[in-house]
Motif scaffolding. Structure first.
Motif, PDB file in Angstrom:
ATOM      1  N   GLN A  50     -53.056 -54.163  14.656  1.00  0.00           N
ATOM      2  CA  GLN A  50     -53.184 -53.525  13.342  1.00  0.00           C
ATOM      3  C   GLN A  50     -52.059 -53.943  12.394  1.00  0.00           C
ATOM      4  OE1 GLN A  50     -55.682 -51.682  12.160  1.00  0.00           O
ATOM      5  NE2 GLN A  50     -54.699 -51.241  10.209  1.00  0.00           N
ATOM      6  N   TYR A  51     -50.856 -54.062  12.914  1.00  0.00           N
ATOM      7  CA  TYR A  51     -49.693 -54.208  12.035  1.00  0.00           C
ATOM      8  C   TYR A  51     -49.039 -55.587  12.036  1.00  0.00           C
ATOM      9  CZ  TYR A  51     -49.974 -49.154  11.698  1.00  0.00           C
ATOM     10  OH  TYR A  51     -50.414 -47.876  11.476  1.00  0.00           O
ATOM     11  N   GLU A  52     -49.345 -56.417  13.012  1.00  0.00           N
ATOM     12  CA  GLU A  52     -48.701 -57.734  13.081  1.00  0.00           C
ATOM     13  C   GLU A  52     -49.757 -58.826  12.997  1.00  0.00           C
ATOM     14  OE1 GLU A  52     -45.882 -58.115  16.268  1.00  0.00           O
ATOM     15  OE2 GLU A  52     -44.765 -56.381  15.581  1.00  0.00           O
ATOM     16  N   SER A  53     -49.308 -60.025  12.690  1.00  0.00           N
ATOM     17  CA  SER A  53     -50.259 -61.124  12.545  1.00  0.00           C
ATOM     18  C   SER A  53     -50.730 -61.672  13.888  1.00  0.00           C
ATOM     19  CB  SER A  53     -49.643 -62.250  11.713  1.00  0.00           C
ATOM     20  OG  SER A  53     -48.477 -62.735  12.344  1.00  0.00           O
ATOM     21  N   LYS A  54     -49.932 -61.439  14.939  1.00  0.00           N
ATOM     22  CA  LYS A  54     -50.306 -61.967  16.245  1.00  0.00           C
ATOM     23  C   LYS A  54     -49.852 -61.005  17.341  1.00  0.00           C
ATOM     24  CE  LYS A  54     -50.260 -66.104  18.973  1.00  0.00           C
ATOM     25  NZ  LYS A  54     -50.032 -67.497  19.082  1.00  0.00           N
ATOM     26  N   VAL A  55     -50.733 -60.779  18.297  1.00  0.00           N
ATOM     27  CA  VAL A  55     -50.398 -59.934  19.446  1.00  0.00           C
ATOM     28  C   VAL A  55     -49.744 -60.823  20.500  1.00  0.00           C
ATOM     29  CG1 VAL A  55     -51.354 -58.505  21.293  1.00  0.00           C
ATOM     30  CG2 VAL A  55     -52.305 -58.356  18.997  1.00  0.00           C
ATOM     31  N   PRO A  56     -48.554 -60.438  20.965  1.00  0.00           N
ATOM     32  CA  PRO A  56     -47.877 -61.278  21.964  1.00  0.00           C
ATOM     33  C   PRO A  56     -48.645 -61.307  23.280  1.00  0.00           C
ATOM     34  CG  PRO A  56     -46.703 -59.208  21.695  1.00  0.00           C
ATOM     35  CD  PRO A  56     -47.796 -59.229  20.666  1.00  0.00           C
ATOM     36  N   ARG A  57     -48.602 -62.424  23.939  1.00  0.00           N
ATOM     37  CA  ARG A  57     -49.267 -62.577  25.238  1.00  0.00           C
ATOM     38  C   ARG A  57     -48.311 -62.165  26.354  1.00  0.00           C
ATOM     39  NH1 ARG A  57     -54.029 -65.326  25.819  1.00  0.00           N
ATOM     40  NH2 ARG A  57     -54.911 -66.045  23.855  1.00  0.00           N
ATOM     41  N   ILE A  58     -47.973 -60.886  26.331  1.00  0.00           N
ATOM     42  CA  ILE A  58     -47.133 -60.322  27.378  1.00  0.00           C
ATOM     43  C   ILE A  58     -47.861 -59.128  27.980  1.00  0.00           C
ATOM     44  CG2 ILE A  58     -44.958 -61.090  26.354  1.00  0.00           C
ATOM     45  CD1 ILE A  58     -44.543 -58.221  25.328  1.00  0.00           C
ATOM     46  N   HIS A  59     -47.468 -58.762  29.171  1.00  0.00           N
ATOM     47  CA  HIS A  59     -48.138 -57.672  29.873  1.00  0.00           C
ATOM     48  C   HIS A  59     -47.186 -56.533  30.222  1.00  0.00           C
ATOM     49  CE1 HIS A  59     -51.495 -60.388  30.120  1.00  0.00           C
ATOM     50  NE2 HIS A  59     -50.686 -61.297  30.605  1.00  0.00           N
ATOM     51  N   ASN A  60     -45.949 -56.673  29.837  1.00  0.00           N
ATOM     52  CA  ASN A  60     -44.942 -55.659  30.141  1.00  0.00           C
ATOM     53  C   ASN A  60     -45.098 -54.488  29.173  1.00  0.00           C
ATOM     54  OD1 ASN A  60     -42.466 -54.164  30.030  1.00  0.00           O
ATOM     55  ND2 ASN A  60     -41.442 -55.846  31.073  1.00  0.00           N
TER      56      ASN A  60
END
Length: 131
Positions: A50-60
């Motif tokens: 919703q708020y950032e241009s890209k969702v990080p590919r992390i699982h933590n």
């Protein structure tokens, strides 16, 4: 709400609905733990979507929680967050999937995980529905 945000929330909801279907099966408590972790992760990623241009590919999920705090505040049990975060396995070996450090969770522990994940999902959904 963006379509991709809805997709993240739908995926988190699917994990919670799956937990509901298997919640009484003692042989599947490891899967309850795994899907609870997944529901939390996907809920947090909905916020980032919703708020950032890209969702990080992390699982933590601990790191994800830190990332969403600049957008929304969710009061939660930090110890339970840490415990559930230990469920995710990068390697996805069947022998480790959904296990906490002490092994398979009890039905009571698995139920706590479900409630925790559901609470986070509901808080995120409420917050993002206001956008």
């Amino acid at each position: 709400m963006k379509k991709q945000v809805e997709n993240w929330l739908d995926a988190a909801s699917d994990d919670i609905r799956l937990i509901e279907k298997i919640r009484e099966d003692e042989s599947l408590t490891n899967m309850i733990a795994f899907h609870a972790e997944q529901a939390v992760e996907k809920s947090f990623k909905a916020v980032l979507e919703q708020y950032e241009s890209k969702v990080p590919r992390i699982h933590n999920i601990i790191k994800l929680k830190e990332l969403i705090e600049k957008y929304i505040k969710i009061d939660l049990d930090k110890n339970l967050l840490m415990e559930i975060s230990e469920v995710y396995t990068e390697t996805r070996y069947p022998s480790d999937l959904g296990l906490i450090p002490t092994g398979k969770p009890s039905i009571k522990t698995a139920s706590n995980y479900k409630k925790f994940a559901e609470d986070i999902y509901n808080k995120v959904l409420a917050e993002l529905s206001n956008e």
